[in-house]
Enzyme design. Structure first.
Site, PDB file in Angstrom:
ATOM      1  N   ASP A 185     -27.779  21.239  -8.654  1.00  0.00           N
ATOM      2  CA  ASP A 185     -27.764  22.682  -8.403  1.00  0.00           C
ATOM      3  C   ASP A 185     -29.082  23.143  -7.786  1.00  0.00           C
ATOM      4  O   ASP A 185     -29.102  24.005  -6.910  1.00  0.00           O
ATOM      5  CB  ASP A 185     -27.523  23.455  -9.705  1.00  0.00           C
ATOM      6  CG  ASP A 185     -26.298  22.937 -10.435  1.00  0.00           C
ATOM      7  OD1 ASP A 185     -25.180  23.241  -9.996  1.00  0.00           O
ATOM      8  OD2 ASP A 185     -26.462  22.213 -11.424  1.00  0.00           O
ATOM      9  N   SER A 186     -30.192  22.561  -8.256  1.00  0.00           N
ATOM     10  CA  SER A 186     -31.507  22.954  -7.734  1.00  0.00           C
ATOM     11  C   SER A 186     -31.644  22.537  -6.266  1.00  0.00           C
ATOM     12  O   SER A 186     -32.242  23.259  -5.467  1.00  0.00           O
ATOM     13  CB  SER A 186     -32.623  22.343  -8.584  1.00  0.00           C
ATOM     14  OG  SER A 186     -32.527  22.822  -9.919  1.00  0.00           O
ATOM     15  N   ILE A 223     -23.692  11.833 -16.124  1.00  0.00           N
ATOM     16  CA  ILE A 223     -23.229  12.753 -15.079  1.00  0.00           C
ATOM     17  C   ILE A 223     -21.940  13.464 -15.495  1.00  0.00           C
ATOM     18  O   ILE A 223     -21.659  14.572 -15.064  1.00  0.00           O
ATOM     19  CB  ILE A 223     -22.959  11.979 -13.761  1.00  0.00           C
ATOM     20  CG1 ILE A 223     -24.216  11.234 -13.305  1.00  0.00           C
ATOM     21  CG2 ILE A 223     -22.452  12.898 -12.662  1.00  0.00           C
ATOM     22  CD1 ILE A 223     -23.995  10.340 -12.085  1.00  0.00           C
ATOM     23  N   LYS A 250     -10.168  -1.414  -8.549  1.00  0.00           N
ATOM     24  CA  LYS A 250     -10.886  -0.411  -7.753  1.00  0.00           C
ATOM     25  C   LYS A 250     -12.392  -0.674  -7.810  1.00  0.00           C
ATOM     26  O   LYS A 250     -13.079  -0.605  -6.788  1.00  0.00           O
ATOM     27  CB  LYS A 250     -10.566   0.997  -8.263  1.00  0.00           C
ATOM     28  CG  LYS A 250     -11.258   2.082  -7.439  1.00  0.00           C
ATOM     29  CD  LYS A 250     -10.810   3.484  -7.818  1.00  0.00           C
ATOM     30  CE  LYS A 250     -11.339   3.894  -9.173  1.00  0.00           C
ATOM     31  NZ  LYS A 250     -10.974   5.270  -9.538  1.00  0.00           N
ATOM     32  N   ARG A 284     -16.420  23.997 -15.390  1.00  0.00           N
ATOM     33  CA  ARG A 284     -16.533  22.604 -15.852  1.00  0.00           C
ATOM     34  C   ARG A 284     -16.290  22.459 -17.355  1.00  0.00           C
ATOM     35  O   ARG A 284     -15.909  21.397 -17.827  1.00  0.00           O
ATOM     36  CB  ARG A 284     -17.915  22.043 -15.484  1.00  0.00           C
ATOM     37  CG  ARG A 284     -18.142  21.959 -13.980  1.00  0.00           C
ATOM     38  CD  ARG A 284     -19.547  21.460 -13.668  1.00  0.00           C
ATOM     39  NE  ARG A 284     -19.852  21.514 -12.254  1.00  0.00           N
ATOM     40  CZ  ARG A 284     -20.434  22.547 -11.642  1.00  0.00           C
ATOM     41  NH1 ARG A 284     -20.729  23.630 -12.325  1.00  0.00           N
ATOM     42  NH2 ARG A 284     -20.700  22.502 -10.363  1.00  0.00           N
ATOM     43  N   THR A 344     -16.658  16.236  -5.513  1.00  0.00           N
ATOM     44  CA  THR A 344     -17.992  16.196  -4.914  1.00  0.00           C
ATOM     45  C   THR A 344     -18.497  14.770  -5.117  1.00  0.00           C
ATOM     46  O   THR A 344     -18.173  14.143  -6.126  1.00  0.00           O
ATOM     47  CB  THR A 344     -18.983  17.172  -5.588  1.00  0.00           C
ATOM     48  OG1 THR A 344     -19.193  16.757  -6.929  1.00  0.00           O
ATOM     49  CG2 THR A 344     -18.462  18.594  -5.565  1.00  0.00           C
ATOM     50  N   HIS A 391     -25.302  23.051 -16.381  1.00  0.00           N
ATOM     51  CA  HIS A 391     -24.764  22.633 -15.078  1.00  0.00           C
ATOM     52  C   HIS A 391     -23.360  23.226 -15.016  1.00  0.00           C
ATOM     53  O   HIS A 391     -22.366  22.565 -15.241  1.00  0.00           O
ATOM     54  CB  HIS A 391     -24.728  21.104 -14.964  1.00  0.00           C
ATOM     55  CG  HIS A 391     -24.019  20.619 -13.714  1.00  0.00           C
ATOM     56  ND1 HIS A 391     -24.367  21.049 -12.462  1.00  0.00           N
ATOM     57  CD2 HIS A 391     -22.990  19.762 -13.551  1.00  0.00           C
ATOM     58  CE1 HIS A 391     -23.565  20.468 -11.569  1.00  0.00           C
ATOM     59  NE2 HIS A 391     -22.722  19.688 -12.204  1.00  0.00           N
ATOM     60  N   VAL A 448     -17.764   9.586  -7.724  1.00  0.00           N
ATOM     61  CA  VAL A 448     -19.156   9.813  -8.098  1.00  0.00           C
ATOM     62  C   VAL A 448     -19.882   8.490  -8.347  1.00  0.00           C
ATOM     63  O   VAL A 448     -20.927   8.227  -7.762  1.00  0.00           O
ATOM     64  CB  VAL A 448     -19.256  10.738  -9.331  1.00  0.00           C
ATOM     65  CG1 VAL A 448     -20.685  10.795  -9.853  1.00  0.00           C
ATOM     66  CG2 VAL A 448     -18.783  12.149  -8.959  1.00  0.00           C
ATOM     67  N   ARG A 479     -29.128  22.335  -4.215  1.00  0.00           N
ATOM     68  CA  ARG A 479     -28.270  23.300  -3.505  1.00  0.00           C
ATOM     69  C   ARG A 479     -29.022  24.609  -3.285  1.00  0.00           C
ATOM     70  O   ARG A 479     -28.955  25.213  -2.209  1.00  0.00           O
ATOM     71  CB  ARG A 479     -26.996  23.570  -4.320  1.00  0.00           C
ATOM     72  CG  ARG A 479     -26.009  22.408  -4.309  1.00  0.00           C
ATOM     73  CD  ARG A 479     -24.857  22.621  -5.284  1.00  0.00           C
ATOM     74  NE  ARG A 479     -23.837  21.589  -5.091  1.00  0.00           N
ATOM     75  CZ  ARG A 479     -22.949  21.219  -6.013  1.00  0.00           C
ATOM     76  NH1 ARG A 479     -22.953  21.814  -7.201  1.00  0.00           N
ATOM     77  NH2 ARG A 479     -22.065  20.288  -5.756  1.00  0.00           N
TER      78      ARG A 479
END
Length: 312
Positions: A149-150, A122, A44, A92, A231, A176, A18, A152
């Site tokens: 979500d909105s 996030i 990383k 979640r 995601t 969320h 993310v 989507r």
């Protein structure tokens, strides 16, 4: 002497899938001058910075990107909180305990760094963590919430209605997570209420399965995680939109998670509603007119968030 433009700097704590995609979105859109990545796995973070830096010659702005420590955040405008546990759950909320452990280590280091900007949070469960982080740091925290979500939902409605997602204005509200609700009664297509738009062509557009659009929106994140492990692209773009609105004082209306004290009859809880975003973060909460079912669903969603916040 020429006038020096103030540089814009974003810190990203948690440079996994993310965090790195938020950085990539910021870079691709040319939204800031400097990005610093922080991760417990410093190697990383360095390699992500290297990889993204390799794209700079093809980007709108020659922004600097590098890995650093908390001391690099003192003059950041915005810090993105994308650190998480390595556990992904279908719900979640089940990630809460593991994420809180990670967040509790970050908070004192961020406040000690002297950072005084806005936090865009996030880390999941998004609403609970945003509220918790605001409480323990005293910083101005905006959760990305249902910005993703909105998007989507708009994508799904647009496909059913035969228009571009840009022409659909529709919001998921609340958590969320699984209890979010779609505010269909307040949705518009090209300025027309969604219900009117569907009623005009009952045999085609009128057949759009709104309930199905909402269900698949709620399930979307988990479907993606099951197929590829995480995601990253959607949330990278959604977070970048929130950051852009704050950084460039856009006064853009985006759904995000913020402390509600009065609107929608809610008090003392972080939940997603449409907000005007500008240089001060959430500058105004927009109160949509909801149907009775939607208002009840939203209240239930807020109750679930509140219940998990109280556990902390």
């Amino acid at each position: 002497m020429g006038h020096m433009k103030k540089t814009t700097k974003i810190g990203i704590i948690g440079a996994g899938h993310v965090g790195s995609h938020v950085a990539s979105s910021l870079m691709t859109q040319g939204l800031c001058d400097e990005i610093v990545l922080l991760d417990t796995d410093e190697g990383k973070a360095r390699r992500h910075a290297d990889d993204i830096a390799d794209s700079v010659a093809y980007m709108p702005l020659p922004a600097k990107i590098y890995a650093g420590g908390y001391e690099a955040l003192v003059d950041a405008d915005i810090v993105v909180l994308s650190a998480c546990s390595t556990i992904f759950e279908q719900d979640r909320l089940l990630e809460l305990d593991a994420t809180v452990k990670v967040i509790a280590e970050i908070a004192p280091q961020l406040t000690a760094s002297g950072f005084s900007g806005i936090v865009v949070s996030i880390s999941n469960p998004c609403d609970v963590i945003a509220q918790y982080f605001a409480r323990i740091t005293g910083l101005n925290v905006v959760g990305t919430g249902t910005a993703l979500d909105s998007a989507r939902l708009r994508r799904r409605l647009a496909a059913m209605l035969g228009v571009s997602p840009h022409s659909v204005c529709a919001y998921e509200l609340g958590e969320h997570g699984d209890s979010q609700i779609a505010a269909f009664s307040a949705a518009t297509v090209c300025g027309k209420p969604l219900t009117d738009w569907m009623a005009e062509q009952p045999d085609t557009r009128g057949q759009a399965d709104l309930y199905g659009a909402w269900r698949s929106t709620v399930a979307a994140g988990w479907d993606i995680v099951q197929g590829k492990g995480c995601t990253e692209f959607g949330i990278g773009a959604a977070a970048a939109a929130v950051i852009k609105a704050i950084l460039h004082d856009e006064k853009a209306v985006l759904p995000c998670s913020t402390l509600l004290d009065g609107p929608y009859g809610q008090h003392g809880v972080y939940a997603s509603v449409p907000c005007i975003l500008g240089a001060a973060g959430v500058e105004e909460v927009i109160e949509l007119t909801l149907s009775r079912d939607e208002a009840e669903g939203f209240a239930k969603s807020c109750a679930i968030i509140r219940e998990h916040c109280e556990k902390l």
